[in-house]
Scaffold this motif. Structure first.
Motif, PDB file in Angstrom:
ATOM      1  N   LYS A 148     -28.541  24.666  14.968  1.00 28.77           N
ATOM      2  CA  LYS A 148     -27.645  23.656  14.414  1.00 28.77           C
ATOM      3  C   LYS A 148     -26.547  24.329  13.587  1.00 28.77           C
ATOM      4  CE  LYS A 148     -31.247  20.115  14.163  1.00 28.77           C
ATOM      5  NZ  LYS A 148     -32.017  19.207  13.264  1.00 28.77           N
ATOM      6  N   PRO A 149     -25.298  23.844  13.682  1.00 24.74           N
ATOM      7  CA  PRO A 149     -24.217  24.434  12.877  1.00 24.74           C
ATOM      8  C   PRO A 149     -24.539  24.341  11.385  1.00 24.74           C
ATOM      9  CG  PRO A 149     -23.338  22.956  14.549  1.00 24.74           C
ATOM     10  CD  PRO A 149     -24.819  22.753  14.543  1.00 24.74           C
ATOM     11  N   THR A 150     -24.227  25.405  10.656  1.00 23.30           N
ATOM     12  CA  THR A 150     -24.503  25.416   9.230  1.00 23.30           C
ATOM     13  C   THR A 150     -23.484  26.297   8.531  1.00 23.30           C
ATOM     14  OG1 THR A 150     -26.260  25.714   7.590  1.00 23.30           O
ATOM     15  CG2 THR A 150     -26.125  27.363   9.331  1.00 23.30           C
ATOM     16  N   THR A 151     -23.664  26.494   7.233  1.00 21.13           N
ATOM     17  CA  THR A 151     -22.755  27.317   6.442  1.00 21.13           C
ATOM     18  C   THR A 151     -23.535  28.413   5.741  1.00 21.13           C
ATOM     19  OG1 THR A 151     -23.027  25.969   4.446  1.00 21.13           O
ATOM     20  CG2 THR A 151     -21.294  25.304   6.006  1.00 21.13           C
ATOM     21  N   TYR A 152     -22.809  29.387   5.258  1.00 21.91           N
ATOM     22  CA  TYR A 152     -23.451  30.458   4.500  1.00 21.91           C
ATOM     23  C   TYR A 152     -24.164  29.893   3.281  1.00 21.91           C
ATOM     24  CZ  TYR A 152     -24.092  34.735   1.817  1.00 21.91           C
ATOM     25  OH  TYR A 152     -24.642  35.764   1.096  1.00 21.91           O
TER      26      TYR A 152
ATOM     27  N   SER B 218     -20.677  36.612   3.595  1.00 18.75           N
ATOM     28  CA  SER B 218     -20.425  35.520   2.658  1.00 18.75           C
ATOM     29  C   SER B 218     -19.020  34.954   2.792  1.00 18.75           C
ATOM     30  CB  SER B 218     -20.661  35.990   1.218  1.00 18.75           C
ATOM     31  OG  SER B 218     -19.750  37.022   0.868  1.00 18.75           O
ATOM     32  N   SER B 219     -18.109  35.742   3.380  1.00 23.82           N
ATOM     33  CA  SER B 219     -16.740  35.253   3.567  1.00 23.82           C
ATOM     34  C   SER B 219     -16.606  34.357   4.796  1.00 23.82           C
ATOM     35  CB  SER B 219     -15.772  36.436   3.696  1.00 23.82           C
ATOM     36  OG  SER B 219     -15.974  37.141   4.916  1.00 23.82           O
TER      37      SER B 219
ATOM     38  N   SER C 274     -27.495  40.037   3.986  1.00 21.15           N
ATOM     39  CA  SER C 274     -27.155  39.245   2.807  1.00 21.15           C
ATOM     40  C   SER C 274     -28.376  38.465   2.342  1.00 21.15           C
ATOM     41  CB  SER C 274     -26.018  38.274   3.132  1.00 21.15           C
ATOM     42  OG  SER C 274     -26.518  37.134   3.812  1.00 21.15           O
ATOM     43  N   PRO C 275     -28.365  37.964   1.105  1.00 21.04           N
ATOM     44  CA  PRO C 275     -29.497  37.163   0.616  1.00 21.04           C
ATOM     45  C   PRO C 275     -29.612  35.811   1.296  1.00 21.04           C
ATOM     46  CG  PRO C 275     -27.741  37.251  -1.015  1.00 21.04           C
ATOM     47  CD  PRO C 275     -27.385  38.235   0.043  1.00 21.04           C
TER      48      PRO C 275
END
Length: 330
Positions: A43-47, A31-32, A316-317
């Protein structure tokens, strides 16, 4: 003549070097890393974006008890492979792995490389992670003091010549750069630390650029490389029983369980078309290490998967984690 007697595929995730009680802490690690990820389509993504679309039932398999069960399954898989290598007793092990700026830096990142120095050094890592337990886990890949291990240099030289004849312009190396100070990379340190009953068995390290664009080889190229590697080994005139080990993968850091299971099934069925047609979009970031498995599958066409296991290790969830896999060809 040399003969190939076995092949081993194994993930080399940091999870496999971490103590069971520390597995729940990976949730905070993942998550950090807010913008660290690629989604299942490359494709680029985020948490946060992954969390928004993740299966809400993942929380049920992230309890300490469930994670401990997964940990035990992984250790059992490693034990099965370790026992198989002890039983087979190869004279030489060719290890297919990737480098993550441990021996190779931006001044030279070849698509394929064979190391054929007379020895290779395993050195204690100097890297420090933000979490003490994570740093301790990383250090378990390596020796506590610098140690030299034997390389089957004659076979390494032969492989380079034959791979060149087969149309692969492989890079070569006979010594490690002193300024990097990381020794052999963790893809090669891992099997020595965890899988090889005898650490002193001579190896030949074979590098594939799994991580760093723009010269990452395609799945098709990796499969063909593995086939040529097989031919090169068996054309070596010396009598030797050779095993191959490929480490890394499977999908991470966004875990794609369906893809992983499908790929392992294709390897069991020797479905060359399915293996070699994996899209490069599926081979980004940590998932790029699947290239090592694809090369091994190409080298193992004459053998069958005798045993395999797959443990989807969600951390992680958001669905981050590693698809941890084990396979034995004989």
């Amino acid at each position: 003549m040399a003969s190939i007697v076995a092949g081993v595929g194994a993930s080399h995730s940091i999870m496999l070097m971490t103590k069971a009680e520390d597995w729940p802490k990976f949730r905070d690690v993942d998550s950090s890393r807010v913008s660290y990820y690629f989604d299942k389509f490359g494709k680029p993504t985020t948490y946060e974006a992954l969390l928004a679309v993740a299966d809400k039932d993942l929380e049920k398999i992230l309890t300490p008890e469930a994670l401990h069960t997964k940990y035990q399954l992984c250790q059992k898989g490693l034990g099965t492979l370790r026992e198989a290598l002890a039983r087979v007793g190869p004279d030489i092990i060719v290890i297919i792995g990737d480098d993550q700026k441990e021996m190779l830096l931006e001044d030279n990142l070849p698509a394929f490389m064979v190391y054929w120095g007379k020895e290779i050094f395993n050195r204690p890592t100097s890297k420090i992670e933000p979490w003490e337990w994570y740093t301790a886990a990383r250090r378990r890949y390596y020796e506590t003091e610098t140690r030299a291990f034997p390389v089957a240099a004659d076979l390494g030289e032969h492989l380079i010549q034959k791979l060149m004849d087969a149309g692969f312009d492989v890079a070569q190396s006979t010594r490690q750069p002193e300024h990097v100070k990381e020794g052999e990379g963790h893809a090669f340190a891992f099997p020595r630390a965890v899988l090889m009953p005898d650490k002193a068995i001579p190896i030949v390290p074979v590098f594939i650029n799994a991580y760093y664009p723009p010269n990452q080889p395609t799945a098709q190229r990796c499969y063909e490389f593995g086939r040529s590697l097989h031919s090169a080994i068996e054309s070596w005139p010396q009598s030797a029983r050779v095993a191959l080990i490929a480490t890394g993968g499977l999908s991470h850091f966004t875990l794609d369980e369906d893809f992983d299971r499908g790929l392992l099934d294709a390897m069991r069925k020797k479905d060359q078309k399915a293996i070699a047609s994996v899209s490069s979009a599926k081979l980004k970031s940590g998932s790029g290490e699947i290239r090592n498995w694809i090369a091994l599958a190409g080298a193992m066409e004459s053998l069958n998967i005798k045993w395999s296991d797959y443990v989807p290790c969600y951390r992680s969830p958001a669905g981050t984690g590693t698809g941890i896999a084990f396979a034995l060809w004989e």
